[in-house]
Design an enzyme around this catalytic site. Structure first.
Site, PDB file in Angstrom:
ATOM      1  CD  GLU B 269      -2.965   1.210   2.367  1.00  0.00           C
ATOM      2  OE1 GLU B 269      -2.858  -0.319   2.844  1.00  0.00           O
ATOM      3  OE2 GLU B 269      -3.593   1.387   2.245  1.00  0.00           O
ATOM      4  CG  HIS B 290       8.882 -29.264   2.259  1.00  0.00           C
ATOM      5  ND1 HIS B 290       9.818 -30.340   2.027  1.00  0.00           N
ATOM      6  CD2 HIS B 290       9.792 -28.843   3.592  1.00  0.00           C
ATOM      7  CE1 HIS B 290      10.520 -30.826   2.786  1.00  0.00           C
ATOM      8  NE2 HIS B 290      10.616 -29.862   3.652  1.00  0.00           N
ATOM      9  CE  LYS B 401     -11.176   2.280   2.079  1.00  0.00           C
ATOM     10  NZ  LYS B 401     -10.962   2.913   2.743  1.00  0.00           N
TER      11      LYS B 401
END
Lengths: 428, 428
Positions: B269, B290, B401
């Site tokens: 951000e 792994h 938003k």
């Protein structure tokens, strides 16, 4: 599983419909190779036969003695744990599921202290029976059980290959033993004994997992436009070739958080070779759209963003409110809000020319997870074929294992020497 | 905090000691700007003053009524939750900590069903008091408390700005209210009321968190060779400029898993703007070696790998064993094994020319976390100065938003129209 690749076209990196159409001939060839591999039960490819070859009755019988357990503890690492964790963390159960898939002493101690070991079933998973992390953890768990006055042999079963330590142990102590399927690398083993045993103890419908997987298998076809799995694999490959070095994988469901981890290991370990591959970066919607979205939208144009969601959820209403500026929320539901955020993120990415793909299942349930897991495996194999990579090997993982073993005195390995030669430039 | 950048040099992308020396002049300038910003309490920079300006007594007093709670539930999203989660998940406590930082209805319902709400303290965190996710969750929690016959006002406190819904609610119902510090973006707020309140309820030594942070602040200096935080920020920046588009962030401690999430939001951000930035990819050692190690070692040379560990842990011995091929493990400890794997991974990356940095703290405790959190914030700000980015803003987050709000009928936003215009190419 539905794959919507509409937003993957026309962005930056640039992929056109013509480019995809051209690639579709290669998808047809890839599909032939995959189908041949499946028909021949060839190494790796045979994983795609698991919806048919896995034996849910055999699994149910093996775990039947543990039906009344309060918890199931899987001791394994990498592919030996993550498939089971994806199912167990994705589905609700009254039987708790835990995983020892690391060798962190503090975490191990805290976990063992928190469990009622007399009510815990233990599944030790290692194909070779010599995996250092898994066997070390098993030895620690066995000691903790002894210290707690619990007969470990009564509560332990193993999932392992035809020979080795765990197989011998099972024989000696008459433990239930499940067979790791032959020719299936760990990261492709979720639809086998390896992934399904813990879910069975939790009471989940493992047949439905396999049925969901079988549905995706039946959709494998010689064109990316006919197969949701290949549509995703081919689109990812085409974008990666054009500069989408990162695959930001972002489910919009808390229950799919471990699934994103599973995807990350599948994608990284299968496709990261020969200087190629696409780096998976896990995120979680809607939470991470408050941070990662800044980077995806305004950072380098080097990404594919994969958005995953169920189209149905057990919803929960938002109470009416007279709080200032929030009346628009009252009478809505959390699910509506989450879906609005999903669609807003998708549009936000598209408006910023960031390619994105939408993958949907009906619900996060056994069937839906089966579809997703099989779909992503087939997508990954398709990508590997298109890129001509050796999808089923992991040579670079072995280097570190040897070096660690050498450091611990487990043999002479040239790799261990390199560790001792480290360049230091310490700022403190 | 120690930063060892020895393995960041001489790999691919190529960074030389000369290159770093050259960059050090810019670090001096960056440090001046940062020091000026701190002295002026300028927006964003003032976050680095929190070790001094945060008021632990004030926090303790505000949460004193909740000292006997069985659990603390933080309702917030993004920076309003992740700092607190980093501390609470990093440290052991008898008081459980939970977070509602998403709007997933299934997750919310399961969590609320599992809690004894009469014994749970609720902290609602939103600077503006209008964050849709947080306020929606709060309304749902309040309703669940009412349904359970619990007086919500007795168990709720707020952490918010000087005005808005939450401030008004606190006044009206006489709830304890903590002030969000002025000029501190959410992702830099962990060392304030926002990050420390839940940890205080859990009984953690928040003064020690601040003391650890102060120690790192005291090490900020005009040369990267004198400041562990700047050493990391400058090295990351220099490598990113040379093609390390990904920062694979891999702590070797389960207790630092949330810290890696916090880092990922901070980095993405703050630095993802103007077509630049470095994509954080979270991993966890030893588990992910792994899988991810295959990609890091053999995939594209486009990465910096950041390895983080405590040098001391509460260790746990591995019992002696006569299992075949495993005698080398008996008498060792899980901690020794984990450290061997850490060092093997580091060497493995270096042998493959993949730049990597080692960051160490003494222990994962309050002080160690304070060092890490402050260190990474200062590193991030240093990177932003060197890259000339607007570190403290997040314009691209706002787009989504508005679009979501428009979709829900919360006003007319052009952004919401873009959502409705989506291109579809569905494969099912």
């Amino acid at each position: 599983m539905h794959t919507d690749i509409g937003n993957a076209l026309g962005g930056d990196p640039a992929l056109t419909r013509d480019g995809l159409d051209e690639l579709d001939a290669d998808v047809a060839t890839a599909h032939e190779r995959i189908a041949d591999g499946m028909a021949d039960d060839a190494f790796g490819y045979t994983a795609l036969n698991l919806p048919e070859t896995a034996d849910p009755d055999r699994i149910r019988n093996a775990v039947a003695p543990f039906a009344d357990s309060e918890a199931v503890l899987t001791v394994g690492i990498g592919g030996s744990a993550l498939g089971a964790a994806t199912l167990c963390n994705g589905l609700e159960s009254e039987t708790d599921a835990y995983f020892l898939d690391n060798v962190d002493p503090e975490h191990t101690s805290r976990l063992l202290d928190s469990l009622d070991l007399s009510r815990t079933a233990v599944n030790v998973v290692s194909n070779s029976g010599t995996t250092a992390e898994t066997l070390s953890n098993f030895l620690v768990v066995r000691e903790a059980m002894a210290d707690a006055g619990v007969d470990w042999a009564e509560q332990t079963f193993v999932t392992t290959g035809p020979e080795g330590n765990l197989r011998n142990l099972a024989t000696k102590h008459d433990l239930p033993a499940l067979d790791v399927p032959e020719g299936v690398p760990g990261r492709f083993s979720v639809l086998s004994t390896v992934g399904l045993a813990a879910a069975a103890i939790q009471g989940h419908d493992i047949e439905a997992v396999l049925a969901g997987a079988a549905e995706e298998r039946d959709r494998l076809a010689g064109s990316l436009y006919d197969s949701p799995a290949y549509a995703y694999g081919a689109t990812s490959y085409a974008l990666a070739e054009r500069g989408a070095v990162t695959n930001a994988f972002m489910p919009y469901a808390e229950s799919l958080e471990t699934f994103a981890e599973w995807f990350a290991q599948l994608w990284a370990e299968s496709l990261g070779k020969d200087g190629r591959g696409q780096t998976p970066a896990r995120a979680l919607g809607a939470t991470d759209q408050h941070s990662q979205l800044q980077l995806y939208r305004a950072g380098p144009r080097d990404k594919l963003v994969t958005l995953v969601r169920p189209t149905e959820r057990a919803d929960r209403g938002i109470p009416e409110t007279d709080l200032e500026g929030l009346s628009y929320l009252g009478g809505q539901s959390l699910g509506t809000l989450l879906d609005a955020e999903f669609e807003a993120t998708e549009a936000s990415l598209t408006a910023a020319n960031c390619p994105n793909v939408r993958i949907e299942i009906d619900r996060v349930d056994e069937r839906g997870l089966g579809e997703l897991l099989f779909g992503m495996e087939a997508a990954c194999i398709c990508y590997g074929e298109l890129a001509d990579l050796s999808t089923f090997t992991q040579p670079a993982v072995e280097w570190g294992k040897k070096a660690a073993r050498g450091l611990l005195g487990g043999g002479e390995f040239a790799e261990a020497q390199a560790v001792r030669g480290k360049d230091r430039l310490v700022v403190e």
